[in-house]
Design a protein around this motif. Structure first.
Motif, mmCIF file in Angstrom:
data_model
loop_
_atom_site.group_PDB
_atom_site.id
_atom_site.type_symbol
_atom_site.label_atom_id
_atom_site.label_comp_id
_atom_site.label_asym_id
_atom_site.label_seq_id
_atom_site.Cartn_x
_atom_site.Cartn_y
_atom_site.Cartn_z
ATOM 1 N N ASP A 42 -9.760 35.676 77.718
ATOM 2 C CA ASP A 42 -10.038 34.266 77.990
ATOM 3 C C ASP A 42 -9.409 33.334 76.957
ATOM 4 O O ASP A 42 -9.411 32.117 77.145
ATOM 5 C CB ASP A 42 -11.547 34.009 78.009
ATOM 6 C CG ASP A 42 -12.232 34.589 79.229
ATOM 7 O OD1 ASP A 42 -11.532 35.178 80.084
ATOM 8 O OD2 ASP A 42 -13.461 34.461 79.330
ATOM 9 N N ILE A 43 -8.877 33.877 75.876
ATOM 10 C CA ILE A 43 -8.352 33.054 74.783
ATOM 11 C C ILE A 43 -6.855 32.822 74.970
ATOM 12 O O ILE A 43 -6.070 33.757 75.074
ATOM 13 C CB ILE A 43 -8.625 33.730 73.420
ATOM 14 C CG1 ILE A 43 -10.135 33.833 73.193
ATOM 15 C CG2 ILE A 43 -7.956 32.938 72.292
ATOM 16 C CD1 ILE A 43 -10.526 34.608 71.951
ATOM 17 N N ARG A 44 -6.483 31.536 75.023
ATOM 18 C CA ARG A 44 -5.069 31.172 75.118
ATOM 19 C C ARG A 44 -4.442 31.121 73.730
ATOM 20 O O ARG A 44 -3.336 31.605 73.520
ATOM 21 C CB ARG A 44 -4.901 29.821 75.796
ATOM 22 C CG ARG A 44 -3.423 29.427 75.891
ATOM 23 C CD ARG A 44 -3.191 28.048 76.437
ATOM 24 N NE ARG A 44 -3.697 27.946 77.793
ATOM 25 C CZ ARG A 44 -4.014 26.805 78.369
ATOM 26 N NH1 ARG A 44 -3.896 25.677 77.713
ATOM 27 N NH2 ARG A 44 -4.462 26.777 79.591
ATOM 28 N N VAL A 70 -10.253 27.437 68.789
ATOM 29 C CA VAL A 70 -9.983 28.368 69.883
ATOM 30 C C VAL A 70 -9.759 27.552 71.153
ATOM 31 O O VAL A 70 -10.570 26.707 71.498
ATOM 32 C CB VAL A 70 -11.157 29.347 70.087
ATOM 33 C CG1 VAL A 70 -10.902 30.270 71.260
ATOM 34 C CG2 VAL A 70 -11.418 30.147 68.811
ATOM 35 N N THR A 71 -8.637 27.822 71.810
ATOM 36 C CA THR A 71 -8.344 27.187 73.090
ATOM 37 C C THR A 71 -8.416 28.263 74.158
ATOM 38 O O THR A 71 -7.742 29.292 74.067
ATOM 39 C CB THR A 71 -6.946 26.542 73.082
ATOM 40 O OG1 THR A 71 -6.876 25.615 72.002
ATOM 41 C CG2 THR A 71 -6.678 25.817 74.394
ATOM 42 N N LEU A 72 -9.273 28.028 75.153
ATOM 43 C CA LEU A 72 -9.446 28.993 76.233
ATOM 44 C C LEU A 72 -8.446 28.730 77.359
ATOM 45 O O LEU A 72 -7.833 27.665 77.423
ATOM 46 C CB LEU A 72 -10.870 28.914 76.791
ATOM 47 C CG LEU A 72 -11.996 29.194 75.791
ATOM 48 C CD1 LEU A 72 -13.354 29.025 76.456
ATOM 49 C CD2 LEU A 72 -11.858 30.574 75.204
ATOM 50 N N CYS A 73 -8.305 29.689 78.248
ATOM 51 C CA CYS A 73 -7.400 29.579 79.402
ATOM 52 C C CYS A 73 -7.979 28.659 80.470
ATOM 53 O O CYS A 73 -7.350 28.453 81.506
ATOM 54 C CB CYS A 73 -7.145 30.962 80.005
ATOM 55 S SG CYS A 73 -6.377 32.103 78.870
ATOM 56 N N TYR A 74 -9.168 28.140 80.267
ATOM 57 C CA TYR A 74 -9.846 27.303 81.254
ATOM 58 C C TYR A 74 -10.783 26.333 80.548
ATOM 59 O O TYR A 74 -11.129 26.524 79.381
ATOM 60 C CB TYR A 74 -10.652 28.170 82.231
ATOM 61 C CG TYR A 74 -11.590 29.135 81.524
ATOM 62 C CD1 TYR A 74 -12.796 28.711 80.986
ATOM 63 C CD2 TYR A 74 -11.244 30.471 81.367
ATOM 64 C CE1 TYR A 74 -13.632 29.579 80.320
ATOM 65 C CE2 TYR A 74 -12.078 31.354 80.700
ATOM 66 C CZ TYR A 74 -13.272 30.903 80.186
ATOM 67 O OH TYR A 74 -14.102 31.774 79.515
ATOM 68 N N ASP A 75 -11.155 25.288 81.280
ATOM 69 C CA ASP A 75 -12.177 24.353 80.790
ATOM 70 C C ASP A 75 -13.556 24.805 81.251
ATOM 71 O O ASP A 75 -14.529 24.703 80.528
ATOM 72 C CB ASP A 75 -11.927 22.933 81.321
ATOM 73 C CG ASP A 75 -10.590 22.365 80.867
ATOM 74 O OD1 ASP A 75 -10.188 22.633 79.727
ATOM 75 O OD2 ASP A 75 -9.954 21.667 81.675
#
Length: 181
Positions: A42-44, A70-75
């Motif tokens: 899930d982590i971009r 941490v930037t995820l692949c989704y909101d």
């Protein structure tokens, strides 16, 4: 004397614990206590900001040990809800035909939930029998649609892990290990 020494050691220990709280975690712009619960898939991206004046000025005194962004692949994560069951593994356990008198079997799969909410098997990580795997895959293919993950208002494909052991509550037999000296 001994009591004052013990008290001094306790105060020192408390101050070390209070000051050793670690970095500030920020996920998609929100401060969180931990990132341990976030699956790797899930982590971009992850950015580490040092504990310097600029970081503290931006993020406040909680950033005195640095910041992990941490930037995820989704909101919004993909969500499953069917027949009042929100846990996908629990749902599959009700749909896979596996009697209590059958041996315990386990499967670990990586599934993709696409932009339309359809779940498909993308990788078989472990399966203790082909028969059991086929039944689980059939249940996944027949399962209702998920609410897909969203990124910037658009649906996106996400990956999820499914670990299922049936019959529910029955343990896998222990593997026998022989040590040869």
């Amino acid at each position: 004397m001994m009591r004052s020494l013990t008290l001094a050691m306790l105060l020192l220990l408390c101050s070390v614990v209070l000051h050793a709280r670690g970095p500030l975690y920020v996920v998609n712009g929100r401060v969180v206590q931990s990132i341990d619960h976030i699956p790797q898939e899930d982590i971009r991206s992850i950015d580490v900001l040092p504990a310097n004046e600029q970081t503290i000025a931006t993020w406040g005194s909680d950033a005195s040990e640095g910041v992990i962004l941490v930037t995820l692949c989704y909101d919004t994560p993909a969500q499953f809800l069917s027949e009042g069951i929100a846990n996908y593994t629990d749902y599959l356990a009700t749909k896979v035909n596996w009697d209590d008198n059958m041996p315990a079997e386990r499967v670990s799969l990586r599934i993709a939930v696409d932009e339309e909410g359809r779940a498909t098997v993308s990788e078989v990580l472990e399966a203790t029998s082909r028969q059991y795997l086929k039944r689980v895959v059939r249940a996944i293919e027949a399962s209702p649609l998920w609410s897909p993950a969203m990124l910037d208002g658009a649906p996106v494909t996400t990956q999820h892990l499914v670990n299922l052991t049936l019959p529910v509550g029955k343990s896998m037999p222990r593997e026998q290990v022989v040590i040869v000296l």
